[in-house]
Design a protein around this motif. Structure first.
Motif, mmCIF file in Angstrom:
data_model
loop_
_atom_site.group_PDB
_atom_site.id
_atom_site.type_symbol
_atom_site.label_atom_id
_atom_site.label_comp_id
_atom_site.label_asym_id
_atom_site.label_seq_id
_atom_site.Cartn_x
_atom_site.Cartn_y
_atom_site.Cartn_z
ATOM 1 N N PRO A 83 10.812 20.210 2.001
ATOM 2 C CA PRO A 83 11.501 19.012 1.509
ATOM 3 C C PRO A 83 11.684 17.938 2.579
ATOM 4 C CG PRO A 83 12.686 21.002 0.879
ATOM 5 C CD PRO A 83 11.572 21.417 1.767
ATOM 6 N N ASP A 84 11.906 18.317 3.828
ATOM 7 C CA ASP A 84 12.113 17.306 4.850
ATOM 8 C C ASP A 84 10.844 16.494 5.111
ATOM 9 O OD1 ASP A 84 10.985 19.628 5.885
ATOM 10 O OD2 ASP A 84 11.725 19.235 7.905
ATOM 11 N N THR A 85 9.660 17.103 4.955
ATOM 12 C CA THR A 85 8.408 16.377 5.118
ATOM 13 C C THR A 85 8.238 15.359 4.002
ATOM 14 O OG1 THR A 85 7.437 18.352 6.092
ATOM 15 C CG2 THR A 85 5.917 16.651 5.366
ATOM 16 N N LEU A 86 8.539 15.752 2.791
ATOM 17 C CA LEU A 86 8.433 14.853 1.656
ATOM 18 C C LEU A 86 9.443 13.713 1.781
ATOM 19 C CD1 LEU A 86 6.697 14.634 -0.838
ATOM 20 C CD2 LEU A 86 8.354 15.987 -2.073
ATOM 21 N N ASP A 87 10.647 14.041 2.220
ATOM 22 C CA ASP A 87 11.658 13.000 2.422
ATOM 23 C C ASP A 87 11.214 12.009 3.493
ATOM 24 O OD1 ASP A 87 13.235 14.205 0.513
ATOM 25 O OD2 ASP A 87 14.472 15.298 1.975
ATOM 26 N N ALA A 88 10.585 12.509 4.551
ATOM 27 C CA ALA A 88 10.094 11.625 5.612
ATOM 28 C C ALA A 88 8.993 10.708 5.077
ATOM 29 C CB ALA A 88 9.580 12.441 6.787
ATOM 30 N N PHE A 89 8.145 11.238 4.198
ATOM 31 C CA PHE A 89 7.089 10.415 3.601
ATOM 32 C C PHE A 89 7.684 9.272 2.795
ATOM 33 C CE2 PHE A 89 4.624 9.550 -0.275
ATOM 34 C CZ PHE A 89 3.499 8.978 0.294
ATOM 35 N N TYR A 90 8.626 9.589 1.910
ATOM 36 C CA TYR A 90 9.221 8.545 1.079
ATOM 37 C C TYR A 90 10.043 7.563 1.916
ATOM 38 C CZ TYR A 90 7.594 10.787 -3.157
ATOM 39 O OH TYR A 90 6.786 11.288 -4.132
ATOM 40 N N ALA A 91 10.633 8.038 3.004
ATOM 41 C CA ALA A 91 11.394 7.141 3.874
ATOM 42 C C ALA A 91 10.483 6.148 4.591
ATOM 43 C CB ALA A 91 12.192 7.951 4.895
ATOM 44 N N ALA A 92 9.218 6.514 4.795
ATOM 45 C CA ALA A 92 8.281 5.637 5.495
ATOM 46 C C ALA A 92 7.712 4.543 4.593
ATOM 47 C CB ALA A 92 7.142 6.455 6.080
ATOM 48 N N LEU A 93 7.897 4.642 3.277
ATOM 49 C CA LEU A 93 7.376 3.633 2.363
ATOM 50 C C LEU A 93 8.174 2.345 2.493
ATOM 51 C CD1 LEU A 93 6.868 5.830 -0.835
ATOM 52 C CD2 LEU A 93 5.141 5.144 0.823
ATOM 53 N N GLY A 94 7.507 1.232 2.271
ATOM 54 C CA GLY A 94 8.163 -0.073 2.362
ATOM 55 C C GLY A 94 8.847 -0.435 1.062
ATOM 56 N N PRO A 95 9.779 -1.395 1.115
ATOM 57 C CA PRO A 95 10.473 -1.822 -0.112
ATOM 58 C C PRO A 95 9.555 -2.670 -0.994
ATOM 59 C CG PRO A 95 11.264 -3.069 1.773
ATOM 60 C CD PRO A 95 10.310 -2.051 2.310
ATOM 61 N N ARG A 96 9.469 -2.317 -2.243
ATOM 62 C CA ARG A 96 8.584 -3.015 -3.186
ATOM 63 C C ARG A 96 9.019 -4.451 -3.410
ATOM 64 N NH1 ARG A 96 8.463 -2.173 -9.401
ATOM 65 N NH2 ARG A 96 6.685 -3.443 -9.969
ATOM 66 N N SER A 97 10.302 -4.707 -3.377
ATOM 67 C CA SER A 97 10.804 -6.047 -3.667
ATOM 68 C C SER A 97 10.410 -7.068 -2.595
ATOM 69 C CB SER A 97 12.324 -6.008 -3.822
ATOM 70 O OG SER A 97 12.911 -5.475 -2.658
ATOM 71 N N TYR A 98 9.953 -6.608 -1.433
ATOM 72 C CA TYR A 98 9.576 -7.522 -0.351
ATOM 73 C C TYR A 98 8.068 -7.551 -0.109
ATOM 74 C CZ TYR A 98 14.520 -7.773 0.677
ATOM 75 O OH TYR A 98 15.864 -7.976 0.580
ATOM 76 N N ALA A 99 7.264 -7.199 -1.094
ATOM 77 C CA ALA A 99 5.807 -7.180 -0.924
ATOM 78 C C ALA A 99 5.271 -8.577 -0.627
ATOM 79 C CB ALA A 99 5.136 -6.616 -2.169
ATOM 80 N N GLU A 100 5.815 -9.583 -1.298
ATOM 81 C CA GLU A 100 5.357 -10.955 -1.054
ATOM 82 C C GLU A 100 5.699 -11.385 0.367
ATOM 83 O OE1 GLU A 100 7.064 -10.080 -3.833
ATOM 84 O OE2 GLU A 100 5.366 -10.160 -5.219
#
Length: 197
Positions: A83-100
């Motif tokens: 679970p900690d590896t998966l949590d680290a993966f999702y934590a590394a994703l950028g915020p969708r609302s700031y794609a522009e």
């Protein structure tokens, strides 16, 4: 009649080689093939002997008294990541609302590196199984080869949740200092509750 001396034999051999160089080359090739065949046969016999010895050793160790219970079958499905590896993966994703905003960062980096940036193509998608969004950016740029690479590497440093998927270069003539390139970057994004960064 006396037997010819070693010097006489060498002289005859030299004359034969000079008179028929093609036959000499063919003779040497045949000798090389015979040597390779002898080595191959020797290696094959040796491998057979080792195989037989291993087979005999395995037969001796598999006597009824020394039977080892069979191992449990391995599952065909891979184990889930911790679970900690998966949590680290999702934590590394950028915020969708700031794609522009990230696209504006790309344009600013292009200007900083002295590149002319045409209008890009943008495509958003959602991966339902992995539960994250992707924002693919195709950017045609013009400038020097070095400046284009500096831009690409700067983009990856500035946007850590981006990947450089493809880069292609084109130059009109070999002496032209201006290179046209097409970069395809993908931003990996997640929905952030409350619009947080």
């Amino acid at each position: 009649m006396s037997s010819p001396s070693f010097g006489g034999l060498m002289l005859r051999l030299r004359l034969a080689v000079r008179a028929n160089p093609l036959l000499t080359a063919i003779g040497l090739a045949i000798l090389a093939c015979l040597a390779a065949l002898a080595w191959t046969l020797h290696a094959a016999v040796r491998a057979d002997q080792e195989h037989d010895a291993l087979k005999a050793a395995a037969a001796r160790t598999s006597s009824p008294a020394s039977k080892v219970p069979a191992a449990a079958p391995v599952s065909a499905l891979p184990a889930a990541p911790p679970p900690d590896t998966l949590d680290a993966f999702y934590a590394a994703l950028g915020p969708r609302s700031y794609a522009e905003q990230q696209v504006k960062t790309l344009f600013a980096l292009a200007a900083k590196n002295g590149l002319s940036l045409s209008q890009g193509e943008y495509k958003s998608a959602y991966d339902r199984n992995a539960r994250f969004y992707t924002y693919q950016v195709n950017l045609p740029v013009k400038g020097s080869y070095g400046a284009i690479w500096q831009f690409a590497l700067g983009a990856l440093r500035a946007i850590p949740f981006a990947s450089l998927d493809d880069i292609g270069f084109r130059r009109d003539s070999i002496g032209d200092p201006v290179v046209e390139a097409r970069l395809r970057l993908t931003l990996y994004l997640k929905d952030v509750p409350g619009g947080e960064r």
